[in-house]
Motif scaffolding. Sequence first.
Motif, PDB file in Angstrom:
ATOM      1  N   GLN A 106       0.888  -1.193  -0.047  1.00 54.01           N
ATOM      2  CA  GLN A 106       0.015  -0.057  -0.027  1.00 54.01           C
ATOM      3  C   GLN A 106       0.846   1.432   0.022  1.00 54.01           C
ATOM      4  OE1 GLN A 106      -3.029   0.213   2.968  1.00 54.01           O
ATOM      5  NE2 GLN A 106      -3.286  -2.191   2.719  1.00 54.01           N
ATOM      6  N   VAL A 107       2.065   1.149   0.648  1.00 56.56           N
ATOM      7  CA  VAL A 107       2.898   2.314   0.846  1.00 56.56           C
ATOM      8  C   VAL A 107       4.165   2.381   0.002  1.00 56.56           C
ATOM      9  CG1 VAL A 107       1.691   3.028   2.995  1.00 56.56           C
ATOM     10  CG2 VAL A 107       3.680   1.481   2.653  1.00 56.56           C
ATOM     11  N   THR A 108       4.857   1.414  -0.454  1.00 55.07           N
ATOM     12  CA  THR A 108       5.969   1.228  -1.143  1.00 55.07           C
ATOM     13  C   THR A 108       6.340   2.405  -2.200  1.00 55.07           C
ATOM     14  OG1 THR A 108       6.559  -0.841  -0.351  1.00 55.07           O
ATOM     15  CG2 THR A 108       7.808  -0.134  -1.916  1.00 55.07           C
ATOM     16  N   ASP A 109       5.551   2.210  -3.261  1.00 52.98           N
ATOM     17  CA  ASP A 109       5.490   3.179  -4.419  1.00 52.98           C
ATOM     18  C   ASP A 109       5.346   4.517  -3.714  1.00 52.98           C
ATOM     19  OD1 ASP A 109       5.990   0.903  -5.806  1.00 52.98           O
ATOM     20  OD2 ASP A 109       3.867   0.918  -6.818  1.00 52.98           O
ATOM     21  N   ALA A 110       4.585   5.098  -3.027  1.00 51.93           N
ATOM     22  CA  ALA A 110       4.553   6.324  -2.772  1.00 51.93           C
ATOM     23  C   ALA A 110       5.878   6.815  -2.067  1.00 51.93           C
ATOM     24  CB  ALA A 110       3.267   6.669  -1.844  1.00 51.93           C
ATOM     25  N   LEU A 111       5.994   5.957  -0.982  1.00 52.88           N
ATOM     26  CA  LEU A 111       7.379   6.264  -0.192  1.00 52.88           C
ATOM     27  C   LEU A 111       8.563   6.454  -1.143  1.00 52.88           C
ATOM     28  CD1 LEU A 111       6.793   4.099   2.860  1.00 52.88           C
ATOM     29  CD2 LEU A 111       7.210   6.817   2.914  1.00 52.88           C
ATOM     30  N   LEU A 112       8.923   5.528  -1.911  1.00 53.30           N
ATOM     31  CA  LEU A 112       9.833   5.428  -2.916  1.00 53.30           C
ATOM     32  C   LEU A 112       9.891   6.582  -3.637  1.00 53.30           C
ATOM     33  CD1 LEU A 112      10.394   1.725  -3.831  1.00 53.30           C
ATOM     34  CD2 LEU A 112      11.715   3.162  -2.385  1.00 53.30           C
ATOM     35  N   MET A 113       8.843   7.184  -4.533  1.00 51.68           N
ATOM     36  CA  MET A 113       8.641   8.277  -5.140  1.00 51.68           C
ATOM     37  C   MET A 113       9.189   9.613  -4.344  1.00 51.68           C
ATOM     38  SD  MET A 113       8.294   7.296  -8.099  1.00 51.68           S
ATOM     39  CE  MET A 113       8.049   8.771  -8.932  1.00 51.68           C
ATOM     40  N   ALA A 114       8.419   9.797  -3.108  1.00 52.13           N
ATOM     41  CA  ALA A 114       8.739  10.843  -2.335  1.00 52.13           C
ATOM     42  C   ALA A 114      10.222  10.830  -1.727  1.00 52.13           C
ATOM     43  CB  ALA A 114       7.760  10.854  -0.968  1.00 52.13           C
ATOM     44  N   MET A 115      10.569   9.821  -1.187  1.00 52.12           N
ATOM     45  CA  MET A 115      12.095   9.554  -1.136  1.00 52.12           C
ATOM     46  C   MET A 115      13.135  10.110  -2.189  1.00 52.12           C
ATOM     47  SD  MET A 115      12.236   6.807   1.768  1.00 52.12           S
ATOM     48  CE  MET A 115      12.271   5.573   0.644  1.00 52.12           C
ATOM     49  N   HIS A 116      12.828   9.528  -3.397  1.00 48.95           N
ATOM     50  CA  HIS A 116      13.624   9.991  -4.750  1.00 48.95           C
ATOM     51  C   HIS A 116      13.446  11.365  -4.917  1.00 48.95           C
ATOM     52  CE1 HIS A 116      15.396   9.298  -8.505  1.00 48.95           C
ATOM     53  NE2 HIS A 116      14.372  10.006  -9.126  1.00 48.95           N
ATOM     54  N   ASP A 117      12.288  12.039  -4.964  1.00 47.76           N
ATOM     55  CA  ASP A 117      12.184  13.183  -5.108  1.00 47.76           C
ATOM     56  C   ASP A 117      12.956  14.195  -4.118  1.00 47.76           C
ATOM     57  OD1 ASP A 117      11.155  15.980  -6.238  1.00 47.76           O
ATOM     58  OD2 ASP A 117       9.525  15.811  -4.791  1.00 47.76           O
ATOM     59  N   LEU A 118      12.652  13.779  -2.740  1.00 49.31           N
ATOM     60  CA  LEU A 118      13.596  14.565  -1.786  1.00 49.31           C
ATOM     61  C   LEU A 118      15.176  14.292  -1.891  1.00 49.31           C
ATOM     62  CD1 LEU A 118      13.754  16.075   0.848  1.00 49.31           C
ATOM     63  CD2 LEU A 118      13.558  13.762   2.082  1.00 49.31           C
ATOM     64  N   ARG A 119      15.606  13.496  -2.187  1.00 47.60           N
ATOM     65  CA  ARG A 119      17.107  13.018  -2.355  1.00 47.60           C
ATOM     66  C   ARG A 119      17.589  13.827  -3.481  1.00 47.60           C
ATOM     67  NH1 ARG A 119      20.575  10.401  -5.439  1.00 47.60           N
ATOM     68  NH2 ARG A 119      22.492   9.325  -4.372  1.00 47.60           N
ATOM     69  N   GLY A 120      16.884  13.881  -4.692  1.00 46.19           N
ATOM     70  CA  GLY A 120      17.072  14.635  -5.706  1.00 46.19           C
ATOM     71  C   GLY A 120      17.427  16.174  -5.206  1.00 46.19           C
ATOM     72  N   VAL A 121      16.326  16.566  -4.671  1.00 44.33           N
ATOM     73  CA  VAL A 121      16.561  18.063  -4.367  1.00 44.33           C
ATOM     74  C   VAL A 121      17.490  18.371  -3.220  1.00 44.33           C
ATOM     75  CG1 VAL A 121      15.176  19.949  -2.786  1.00 44.33           C
ATOM     76  CG2 VAL A 121      13.950  18.275  -4.384  1.00 44.33           C
ATOM     77  N   LEU A 122      17.824  17.251  -2.391  1.00 48.06           N
ATOM     78  CA  LEU A 122      18.755  17.611  -1.474  1.00 48.06           C
ATOM     79  C   LEU A 122      20.173  17.659  -1.980  1.00 48.06           C
ATOM     80  CD1 LEU A 122      17.360  15.530   1.707  1.00 48.06           C
ATOM     81  CD2 LEU A 122      17.699  18.051   1.321  1.00 48.06           C
ATOM     82  N   VAL A 123      20.329  16.620  -2.913  1.00 49.77           N
ATOM     83  CA  VAL A 123      21.685  16.527  -3.581  1.00 49.77           C
ATOM     84  C   VAL A 123      22.134  17.712  -4.464  1.00 49.77           C
ATOM     85  CG1 VAL A 123      22.691  15.162  -5.490  1.00 49.77           C
ATOM     86  CG2 VAL A 123      21.896  13.832  -3.725  1.00 49.77           C
ATOM     87  N   ARG A 124      21.099  18.126  -5.200  1.00 51.06           N
ATOM     88  CA  ARG A 124      21.322  19.251  -6.012  1.00 51.06           C
ATOM     89  C   ARG A 124      21.552  20.439  -5.232  1.00 51.06           C
ATOM     90  NH1 ARG A 124      16.918  17.404  -8.723  1.00 51.06           N
ATOM     91  NH2 ARG A 124      15.440  18.426  -7.628  1.00 51.06           N
ATOM     92  N   ARG A 125      20.682  20.796  -4.078  1.00 49.26           N
ATOM     93  CA  ARG A 125      20.991  21.899  -3.012  1.00 49.26           C
ATOM     94  C   ARG A 125      22.231  21.991  -2.437  1.00 49.26           C
ATOM     95  NH1 ARG A 125      16.826  25.161  -1.292  1.00 49.26           N
ATOM     96  NH2 ARG A 125      18.691  26.518  -0.780  1.00 49.26           N
TER      97      ARG A 125
END
Length: 137
Positions: A106-125
């Motif tokens: 129920q939650v894996t895809d949503a969590l993976l997408m949110a964490m992927h997005d967050l990781r990308g933002v944090l790495v760029r910043r």
Amino acid sequence: MASDLPPYYFRTRENGAFVFRVEPEGRMRRIEMDQIAVVNIRNGEIKPHGDRSLSDTDMAAIRDWMAARQAELAARDLDDIRRTVDHLNQTAHWAQGKASDAELDQVTDALLMAMHDLRGVLVRRKADRVMRDREPG
């Protein structure tokens, strides 16, 4: 009690507040609150209510409140992020040891997408900060 009341009351809302002047000895010894302005902390706008004119004292009180409110909201944002880190740790513990396969589905895809997005933002910043710190001058 009347002497303990502040001269202004700020009814907060999402992007600012309605500002009231507090008059502790109104009719029949009731506390009167007279709206004097509307404040938007996002753009710094202070609009007098109706045909009112704001005194220098009013403006100073409103600006002081705006500065304090912005600091309070910034502190809340950081506190929310720290709680998010704690919650991510709890989520990892849950996923590793307590979650059923059905719950994970129920939650894996949503969590993976949110964490992927967050990781990308944090790495760029972080890369931007590192590059900025390395620039001479």
